[in-house]
Scaffold this active site. Structure first.
Site, mmCIF file in Angstrom:
data_model
loop_
_atom_site.group_PDB
_atom_site.id
_atom_site.type_symbol
_atom_site.label_atom_id
_atom_site.label_comp_id
_atom_site.label_asym_id
_atom_site.label_seq_id
_atom_site.Cartn_x
_atom_site.Cartn_y
_atom_site.Cartn_z
ATOM 1 N N LYS A 201 0.889 -1.164 -0.100
ATOM 2 C CA LYS A 201 0.027 -0.007 0.062
ATOM 3 C C LYS A 201 0.935 1.224 -0.134
ATOM 4 C CE LYS A 201 -3.507 2.455 2.641
ATOM 5 N NZ LYS A 201 -4.533 2.398 3.601
ATOM 6 N N ARG A 211 -10.980 9.721 2.380
ATOM 7 C CA ARG A 211 -10.595 10.277 3.444
ATOM 8 C C ARG A 211 -12.033 11.177 4.001
ATOM 9 N NH1 ARG A 211 -4.249 11.335 3.016
ATOM 10 N NH2 ARG A 211 -3.820 8.904 3.162
ATOM 11 N N LYS A 224 1.177 9.980 5.668
ATOM 12 C CA LYS A 224 1.523 8.768 6.230
ATOM 13 C C LYS A 224 2.585 7.984 5.555
ATOM 14 C CE LYS A 224 -3.579 8.073 6.771
ATOM 15 N NZ LYS A 224 -4.831 7.252 6.576
ATOM 16 N N GLU A 240 7.413 -6.839 1.127
ATOM 17 C CA GLU A 240 6.231 -6.756 1.858
ATOM 18 C C GLU A 240 5.284 -7.804 1.883
ATOM 19 O OE1 GLU A 240 5.060 -4.722 4.204
ATOM 20 O OE2 GLU A 240 5.918 -2.784 4.058
ATOM 21 N N LYS A 255 -2.189 -1.566 -3.871
ATOM 22 C CA LYS A 255 -3.276 -0.397 -3.700
ATOM 23 C C LYS A 255 -2.367 0.882 -3.661
ATOM 24 C CE LYS A 255 -6.050 1.837 -0.228
ATOM 25 N NZ LYS A 255 -6.510 1.980 1.267
ATOM 26 N N SER A 281 -10.345 5.594 -4.334
ATOM 27 C CA SER A 281 -11.319 6.486 -4.614
ATOM 28 C C SER A 281 -11.069 7.629 -5.753
ATOM 29 C CB SER A 281 -11.675 7.407 -3.184
ATOM 30 O OG SER A 281 -10.516 7.791 -2.765
ATOM 31 N N TYR A 320 -15.502 0.963 -6.596
ATOM 32 C CA TYR A 320 -16.721 1.648 -6.038
ATOM 33 C C TYR A 320 -17.556 1.390 -7.129
ATOM 34 C CZ TYR A 320 -13.868 3.417 -2.251
ATOM 35 O OH TYR A 320 -12.897 3.507 -1.516
HETATM 36 C C1 PBG Z 1 -7.091 3.714 5.646
HETATM 37 C C2 PBG Z 1 -7.413 3.376 4.312
HETATM 38 C C3 PBG Z 1 -7.389 4.375 3.111
HETATM 39 C C4 PBG Z 1 -8.046 3.646 1.963
HETATM 40 C C5 PBG Z 1 -8.539 2.204 2.505
HETATM 41 N N1 PBG Z 1 -8.216 2.492 4.007
HETATM 42 C C6 PBG Z 1 -6.953 5.743 3.271
HETATM 43 C C7 PBG Z 1 -5.581 5.903 3.618
HETATM 44 O O1 PBG Z 1 -4.468 5.040 4.006
HETATM 45 O O2 PBG Z 1 -5.485 7.203 4.091
HETATM 46 C C8 PBG Z 1 -8.119 4.407 0.658
HETATM 47 C C9 PBG Z 1 -9.295 3.692 0.057
HETATM 48 C C10 PBG Z 1 -9.698 4.520 -1.197
HETATM 49 O O3 PBG Z 1 -9.197 5.796 -1.514
HETATM 50 O O4 PBG Z 1 -10.572 4.328 -1.948
HETATM 51 N N2 PBG Z 1 -6.320 2.710 6.356
#
Ligand code: PBG
Length: 331
Positions: A201, A211, A224, A240, A255, A281, A320
């Site tokens: 990720k 968010r 992050k 990982e 991701k 998203s 989505y």
């Molecule tokens: C947080 C999490 C995130 C997403 C899924 N779980 C956002 C982040 O890491 O800030 C993102 C999913 C998306 O953008 O559709 N643990």
């Protein structure tokens, strides 16, 4: 083995629809889709998310209706994310392991209604529950601690499993959490609860609308990058994944999706494990914005991008667009 022209004409097999169908290498079906859903408090609530046109937060009753819709469409799994009420967020994210939190109520409601007609995947990370929007616990300097966070994530995961979650999906990127969660599941007799690890990720600019959806965006200070991966790295993704498989993950996730198809392919070729991708998203929003601007035809963009994940070696995609795509694929 390549032939020579004109004995070989690669356009021959492309000339007709029946022949293209016969030679198609990759298929996408509704069974490849995982539908992410946002849960909110209340009853009869549908709360549209401005930055994700066409996506809403639903109260638990609406979530159950969406799960039934998924069953009817042939979508095998829904993924749940809570929009926790502000007064239930705290520095330590304790709401994450409250057995009666929004997630647990949604899990139980789906399982009571749909049983094993659908799988419920739950996100393990503290960001929907913390007052600071980070995925873990902070020390005095604001650094996200690893081992203390893992202990809370274990409680969160067990809480979800007790409520009936079928797939635990840790999205937090702490080191060692898959092992800790797997051990706790085994000791709690949750032998058949799967772990789909968000193994690779990335610290991505594509998460903004998510968010907004869970209400952590306005709270988050900083970034992050001390736990999510550097978008420049590819070898590190293999490390990982290797760790997470060794620690007990049943499947792994890459991701975001489209910008990281090379990672999905490398992971598949290297380990041969089930690989999933999250079309996140910001990717959804980009497709919707492109279609709204007349830069492409939305249904075609949706199906072409989803097919790309299958071609890259993925077993399935979190998107989505899942209900839209399933309807298109079901004709
Ligand atoms: C947080 C999490 C995130 C997403 C899924 N779980 C956002 C982040 O890491 O800030 C993102 C999913 C998306 O953008 O559709 N643990």
């Amino acid at each position: 083995m390549t032939g020579t022209y004109p004995n070989t004409r690669l356009r021959r097999t492309r000339a007709t629809g029946w022949s293209r169908a016969l030679h198609r290498e990759t298929l996408i079906t509704p069974a490849d889709l995982i539908w992410p859903l946002f849960v909110t408090e209340g009853a009869g609530v549908e709360d549209p998310i401005a930055s994700l046109p066409g996506v809403s937060r639903w109260s638990v009753d609406g979530i159950v209706a969406r799960a039934k819709e998924a069953v009817d469409l042939g979508i095998p799994v829904v993924a749940l994310f809570p929009n926790t009420q502000p007064d239930r967020r705290s520095d330590d994210g304790a709401e994450a392991h409250n057995p009666d939190n929004l997630m647990c109520r949604a899990i139980r409601a789906i399982k009571d209604t749909c049983g094993d007609d659908i799988g419920v995947l739950t996100d393990v990370a503290l960001d929907p529950y913390t007052s600071h929007g980070q995925d873990g616990l902070l020390d005095d300097t604001g650094y996200v601690t690893n081992d203390d966070t893992v202990a809370v994530l274990v409680d969160q995961a067990i809480n979800q499993a007790e409520a009936g979650a079928d797939i635990i999906a840790p999205s937090d990127m702490m080191d060692g959490r898959i092992h800790a969660i797997r051990m706790a599941l085994e000791m709690g007799s949750h032998h058949n609860v799967q772990i789909m690890s968000y193994a690779a990720k990335y610290a991505s600019a594509f998460y903004g609308p998510f968010r907004d959806a869970v209400g952590s965006g306005g709270l988050l200070k900083g970034d992050k990058k001390s736990y999510q991966m550097d978008p420049a790295n590819s070898d590190e993704a293999l490390r990982e994944v290797e760790f997470d498989i060794a620690e007990g993950a049943d499947s792994v996730m890459v991701k975001p999706g489209l910008a990281y198809l090379d990672i999905a392919r490398r992971v598949k070729d290297t380990f041969g494990v089930p690989v999933f991708a999250y079309q996140v998203s910001g990717e959804y929003a980009m497709i919707e914005a492109a279609a709204a601007a007349g830069a492409g035809e939305r249904d075609a963009l949706v199906l072409e991008t989803l097919l790309a994940f299958k071609r890259a070696g993925c077993s399935g995609v979190l998107t989505y667009h899942a209900p839209v795509a399933a309807r298109l694929l079901n004709g």
